[in-house]
Enzyme design. Structure first.
Site, mmCIF file in Angstrom:
data_model
loop_
_atom_site.group_PDB
_atom_site.id
_atom_site.type_symbol
_atom_site.label_atom_id
_atom_site.label_comp_id
_atom_site.label_asym_id
_atom_site.label_seq_id
_atom_site.Cartn_x
_atom_site.Cartn_y
_atom_site.Cartn_z
ATOM 1 N N LYS A 36 0.818 -1.214 0.000
ATOM 2 C CA LYS A 36 0.000 0.000 0.000
ATOM 3 C C LYS A 36 0.856 1.270 0.000
ATOM 4 C CE LYS A 36 -4.264 -1.956 1.707
ATOM 5 N NZ LYS A 36 -3.915 -3.379 1.922
HETATM 6 C C1 PLP Z 1 -4.578 -4.421 1.365
HETATM 7 C C2 PLP Z 1 -3.897 -5.731 1.304
HETATM 8 C C3 PLP Z 1 -4.338 -6.778 0.463
HETATM 9 C C4 PLP Z 1 -5.582 -6.658 -0.390
HETATM 10 O O1 PLP Z 1 -5.452 -5.728 -1.423
HETATM 11 P P1 PLP Z 1 -6.756 -5.169 -2.178
HETATM 12 O O2 PLP Z 1 -6.263 -4.071 -3.032
HETATM 13 O O3 PLP Z 1 -7.687 -4.692 -1.089
HETATM 14 O O4 PLP Z 1 -7.348 -6.305 -2.941
HETATM 15 C C5 PLP Z 1 -3.604 -7.946 0.435
HETATM 16 N N1 PLP Z 1 -2.513 -8.124 1.218
HETATM 17 C C6 PLP Z 1 -2.059 -7.149 2.032
HETATM 18 C C7 PLP Z 1 -0.869 -7.421 2.887
HETATM 19 C C8 PLP Z 1 -2.728 -5.925 2.115
HETATM 20 O O5 PLP Z 1 -2.280 -4.966 2.953
#
Ligand code: PLP
Length: 472
Positions: free
Chosen positions: A113
């Site tokens: 993220k």
């Molecule tokens: C947010 C997240 C996901 C999921 O991603 P999306 O974009 O919501 O599908 C998967 N793994 C981790 C570690 C995350 O922080």
């Protein structure tokens, strides 16, 4: 490039106008009027660009109302080896014949993220400097999103972050990561309650339009369009790293929750990147897997949503999914609106009998698989034994799905969504020892922590925010 609503009821807006809101005014989601196409000549050139330059080329196709020189400067400030650990930003690590890991988790909070959120921090700051406004970001988190937002916005002028989390319910590492931030513009609010209550409070505060406007409240949740756009870039980067020529095709396996990450892959594919398949990996919370297997989309209730060992994928509905369904239905806003009305009324919809669903895999490349705790643990163990690489539980779900759908002659790239250091307990269960941590974070839990504890009432949160902003 303009942005429209998946439900057809919003006058076209510019990239800057939707920067702070993924939600359209008619209840739908903002999406590009059309996906920009990438020419073969562009692909030839892009193959050799460093990350920040590639990001500029991709993002400028979406952010057409930003002056190019300004946009390039902000992107170059974002994607540095200092912030992301390597000059490649997202290095590709081979895991075996035609299987590779795209490392996306070497930013400040050790999860993918950061890649989008760090850019958002620079875009917001720039927009606010220009408009002279201010922004108070309000959110609820059970882990990764909150810390990525705080690390992206810390120290930025004209921006504050108010992040609600369930008191005592995040891992010690995640708690320390957020609460050890001492920047004056970061406000950690530990809510007396569980995550759903924290989220309900955020919704209640945002529903008070007068308050929201007065206090300049904004969000950075997963439907934010700029976040999605920033994520498109690493599909290109991964593709170029895994291939020698633009005639080759590769597949991507993506640990999924709110469908933001893999939706960015869908955009890259629609733009013309030669992606064969997009493998949607879920955990026990298999809303998305169920849809791709059966054509039935059925959201889950809070009590049906399970707490798993890949917690960032524990979702009951996938907030970006409407954007894909809009595309699946030939971008028909009327049908999209009808489906979401049905979802509201009955908790789901069924596309199994439609030609669009029958042609889905063929046309859009999506396939899916759901994992379980036992599968996840085995996947971590197997990957370490066979390749020497330790992956986190979410990435392990992706690897499991990748192995199921691998086929000869088609490289498969698994997106690494977090580092194992964030999920020590599950790693210990899998391999009998704790994961290593980046040295800079060795003493994280011993740092002083800064947070307030508040009851799970909108009134208490509103009063707290007003006190900090000084706006009555
Ligand atoms: C947010 C997240 C996901 C999921 O991603 P999306 O974009 O919501 O599908 C998967 N793994 C981790 C570690 C995350 O922080």
């Amino acid at each position: 490039m303009n942005y429209i609503s998946t439900r057809g009821g919003m006058a076209p807006k510019s990239f800057s106008e939707i920067l702070l809101e993924g939600l359209a005014s008619d209840g739908g989601l903002a999406t590009a009027e059309h996906y920009p196409e990438v020419t073969e000549a562009e692909l030839e050139v892009w193959r050799f660009l460093p990350y920040a330059e590639l990001a500029f080329e991709v993002i400028r196709k979406f952010a057409t109302d930003f002056a190019p020189a300004r946009l390039r400067g902000l992107i170059q400030k974002t994607y540095t080896a200092r912030t992301f650990g390597t000059v490649e930003i997202t290095p590709l690590v081979p895991l075996g014949e035609e299987l590779a890991l795209l490392r996306l988790s070497n930013g400040p909070t050790l999860a993918f993220k950061d890649i989008a959120m760090q850019l958002l921090g620079h875009l917001f700051e720039d927009a606010l400097l220009e408009s002279g406004g201010e922004l108070n970001i309000l959110g609820a988190t059970s882990g990764d999103t909150g810390s990525a937002a705080e690390y992206a916005m810390r120290g930025k002028s004209h921006i504050r972050v108010f992040m609600l989390s369930p008191h005592g319910r995040m891992s010690p590492f995640q708690t320390a990561q957020m609460f050890s931030l001492t920047d004056a513009n970061i406000f950690n609010i530990a809510i007396e309650g569980v995550f759903d209550q924290a989220q309900d409070v955020v919704k209640a505060v945002s529903a008070d339009r007068g308050f929201k406007e007065r206090q300049h409240i904004g969000t950075v949740n997963s439907i934010n369009w700029a976040r999605v756009t920033a994520q498109v870039v690493y599909y290109f980067k991964g593709y170029f790293a895994a291939t020698r020529s633009n005639t080759e095709r590769v597949s991507f396996a993506v640990p999924s929750g709110n469908f933001g990450n893999i939706y960015a892959g869908h955009i890259a594919r629609m733009m013309g990147l030669p992606i064969a398949r997009l493998v949607c990996a879920t955990n026990e919370n298999d809303v998305l897997d169920e849809f791709f297997r059966t054509g039935v989309y059925r959201v889950r209730s809070a009590s049906e949503t399970r707490q798993t060992s890949s917690p960032s994928m524990d979702i009951s509905k996938a907030s970006n999914f409407e954007r894909f369904i809009f595309d699946l239905l030939g971008r028909d806003p009327k049908r999209t609106r009808e489906l979401w009305d049905e979802l509201e009324e009955k908790g789901g919809f069924d596309l199994s009998a439609t030609p669009e669903f029958r042609g889905l895999a063929e046309r859009f490349g999506f396939v899916s698989a759901a994992s379980t705790h036992a599968v996840r643990i085995a996947s971590i163990r197997q990957t370490l034994a066979e390749t020497g690489v330790l992956v986190d539980p979410h990435t392990a779900d992706g690897l499991y799905a990748a192995r199921r759908f691998q086929r000869a002659g088609e490289p498969m790239i698994v997106l690494e969504t977090a580092l194992p250091a964030k999920f020590a307990a599950t790693i210990e269960e899998a391999i009998g020892r704790a994961p290593e941590r980046p040295p800079a974070l060795a003493d994280l839990e011993t740092l002083p922590q800064r947070y307030v504890v508040l009851p799970a009432y909108a009134k208490a949160i509103k009063e707290y925010i007003a006190r900090q902003t000084g706006i009555a």
